[in-house]
Design an enzyme around this catalytic site. Structure first.
Site, PDB file in Angstrom:
ATOM      1  N   SER A 137       3.196   7.576  -7.611  1.00 30.53           N
ATOM      2  CA  SER A 137       4.376   7.713  -6.622  1.00 30.53           C
ATOM      3  C   SER A 137       5.261   6.417  -7.450  1.00 30.53           C
ATOM      4  CB  SER A 137       4.445   7.800  -5.712  1.00 30.53           C
ATOM      5  OG  SER A 137       4.229   6.903  -4.475  1.00 30.53           O
ATOM      6  N   LYS A 138       5.933   6.219  -7.627  1.00 32.91           N
ATOM      7  CA  LYS A 138       7.621   5.637  -7.325  1.00 32.91           C
ATOM      8  C   LYS A 138       7.024   3.885  -6.665  1.00 32.91           C
ATOM      9  CE  LYS A 138      11.098   6.240 -10.018  1.00 32.91           C
ATOM     10  NZ  LYS A 138      10.641   6.642 -11.034  1.00 32.91           N
ATOM     11  N   ARG A 139       6.250   3.769  -6.029  1.00 35.23           N
ATOM     12  CA  ARG A 139       5.459   2.628  -5.974  1.00 35.23           C
ATOM     13  C   ARG A 139       5.351   1.909  -6.533  1.00 35.23           C
ATOM     14  NH1 ARG A 139       1.298   2.034  -2.398  1.00 35.23           N
ATOM     15  NH2 ARG A 139       0.056   4.372  -1.885  1.00 35.23           N
ATOM     16  N   HIS A 140       3.978   2.807  -7.881  1.00 37.20           N
ATOM     17  CA  HIS A 140       3.295   2.871  -8.938  1.00 37.20           C
ATOM     18  C   HIS A 140       3.750   2.106  -9.783  1.00 37.20           C
ATOM     19  CE1 HIS A 140       0.338   5.083  -5.859  1.00 37.20           C
ATOM     20  NE2 HIS A 140       0.096   3.822  -5.697  1.00 37.20           N
ATOM     21  N   GLY A 141       5.274   2.662  -9.720  1.00 37.41           N
ATOM     22  CA  GLY A 141       5.832   1.334 -11.401  1.00 37.41           C
ATOM     23  C   GLY A 141       6.474   2.684 -12.059  1.00 37.41           C
TER      24      GLY A 141
END
Ligand code: GLU
Length: 505
Positions: free
Chosen positions: A261-265
């Site tokens: 998801s977004k929080r992984h980049g």
């Protein structure tokens, strides 16, 4: 001869990629699109691109065309879709409401669907009760039992019903080409809404009608949709429509084994493009997320992937997204481009950077080649090009490491000679000769310095750093003026430092 699922069961392969145009194309979606494409092209089948825009508030044509251009950038194409038309048009769900209305009327008629008058508050209360009893939220089915008179009464009250599908109370088996037979027990799934109160369809209903109308033979999609499949199977069966074959591809996990998801980049294809990844690298990498050729080969063109792609080699277990590996692939693919193509890409990326757009050297073809030679082994992504160039072309700070390296008279003489020959070089060829490895070695021989003792101070004087691009390539990139100027500045800093030392010492 090896036969795979497609040729055994259905001669005409027709697949679809059916994104909701509610945002950017995610790498997971791109992988699904790629697998559909590979499978269809392998079997000389058709690819349909359908726009599942039932979420009116979040869908947009901008997002639809952004998804299409991302797919095209990856090198994928399709035979039917909103942009190219086709025999089963329209391919946008909002333009297919009549089809859903006809199918819904049929389901009502055979009592496989019923109007549901429950309000949002009533449904929320039901869900809360289920949660309190630690049960999975599932519609109670209470409107299924309403009599005709009760329905008329509720209509008179002005309630606008949704239409619910009456889920059959029996086992459902989804025969999945990747996961095998997946069992759903009779009470697992409640009656679900197929038409909202404004008569717009829900995904599980529209997808069935479309897949059936568009003669889709194989539904290949992410396994987050597996729980939807028994619902869809039940709708096919109620309408006596032939079932497509299903293949659910495992999800893509981040290195921490949570859903990517977004929080992984970066998660969207556009972000990868903007970061300077090449489409062929991304395609190659995505193909290996959940598929393998069965041996240890890793490099494939799209064409080779089409040849090799068998659903049987798609894995059930989740794939882990490894950015370092993708970067590595990208570096390999950058190096595989011809020098001319690479030079063009490097120059385009350099020009697109505000700090470099007016750099005069960029209009010099010889210099551009020098740039490619210097940078090729040092960039993984095209966005590294402007960053590396900017760092190299800004004069370096002259710290103690530099001045210390110049504490040797022989080294200073040698640098003075290099600066002099850079300044006096009549043309690019003469400069190139003066800074060739051989000339530098001869110079070193003259002053009795060699190896690291020869190259380290030169590199420190012109870049302020100890490692990096091979020295002759680096000096060629910097050009005679910069080389001479930086050496002069380094020598001056060295002289100043020595004076200070004498004074304090
Ligand atoms: N619109 C769905 C999605 O974007 C497609 C699911 C399917 O392929 O059936 O996930």
């Amino acid at each position: 001869m090896k036969q795979d699922a497609a040729t055994m069961t259905a001669p005409a392969v027709r697949v679809r990629f059916a994104p909701a145009p509610t945002g950017a194309l995610h790498v997971g979606g791109a992988r699904t699109a790629l697998f559909n494409y590979l499978f269809a092209r392998h079997h000389r089948g058709a690819v349909v691109l359908r726009s599942e825009d039932t979420d009116l508030a979040r869908s947009s044509v901008e997002s639809e065309s952004a998804i299409q251009s991302d797919l095209r950038w990856l090198g994928l194409d399709w035979d039917e879709g909103t942009d190219v038309g086709g025999p089963y048009a329209p391919y946008r769900q909002t333009e297919r409401h009549e089809r859903y209305a006809v199918a819904a009327a049929r389901l009502l008629e055979i009592e496989a669907a019923y109007p549901c008058y429950c309000s949002a508050e009533e449904l929320a209360a039901e869900r809360e009760q289920a949660e309190a009893r630690k049960l999975a939220p599932k519609y109670s089915g209470k409107c299924r039992l309403l009599t005709r008179a009760e329905r008329s009464q509720l209509e008179r009250e002005g309630r606008k019903p949704t239409l619910r599908f009456a889920m059959p109370q029996r086992d459902i088996y989804v025969e999945d080409l990747v996961r095998g037979s997946v069992h759903f027990p009779p009470d697992a799934i409640g009656d679900f809404v197929i038409l909202k109160s404004d008569k717009t369809p829900t995904y599980n209903f529209a997808a069935v009608i479309d897949d059936s109308d568009m003669l889709i033979s194989h539904v290949l999609r992410g396994d987050e949709h597996l729980p939807n499949t028994p619902r869809q199977v039940a709708v096919y069966e109620a309408l006596e429509l032939p079932l497509p074959l299903f293949a659910h591809v495992s999800m893509i996990l981040a290195p921490d084994h949570h859903k990517l998801s977004k929080r992984h980049g970066a998660t969207s294809v556009a972000e990868y493009r903007e970061a300077g990844f090449l489409p062929e690298a991304l395609v190659n990498y995505l193909a290996l997320l959940g598929w393998s050729p069965g041996d240890d080969r890793e490099f494939f063109t799209l064409h080779q992937l089409v040849e090799l792609f068998f659903l049987e080699r798609v894995s059930k277990s989740p794939a882990v997204f490894d950015l370092a590996k993708l970067r590595w692939f990208n570096a390999q693919y950058l190096r595989a481009r011809s020098p001319d193509e690479r030079t063009k890409l490097f120059a385009d990326w350099a020009r697109s950077d505000g700090r470099l757009e007016t750099l005069p050297e960029l209009s010099d073809a010889t210099w551009r080649l020098a740039m490619t030679d210097a940078l090729s082994d040092h960039v993984e992504l095209l966005s590294d090009v402007p960053r590396e160039l900017d760092a190299l072309l800004s004069d370096p700070p002259l710290d103690e490491r530099v001045t210390d390296a110049l504490n040797d008279e022989r080294v200073r003489q040698m640098l003075t000679d290099i600066a002099r020959s850079a300044e006096s070089a009549a043309d690019a060829a003469a400069f190139e000769h003066a800074i060739s490895k051989q000339s530098l070695q001869e110079l070193g021989d003259r002053y009795g310095v060699k190896g690291r003792a020869l190259f380290r101070p030169i590199r420190l004087a012109v870049t302020g750093s100890e490692h990096g691009i091979e020295l002759p390539l680096l000096l060629r990139l910097l050009g005679p003026k910069r080389v001479a100027r930086r050496i002069a500045a380094a020598l001056a800093a060295g002289a100043h430092a020595r004076q200070e030392q004498l004074r304090s010492g």
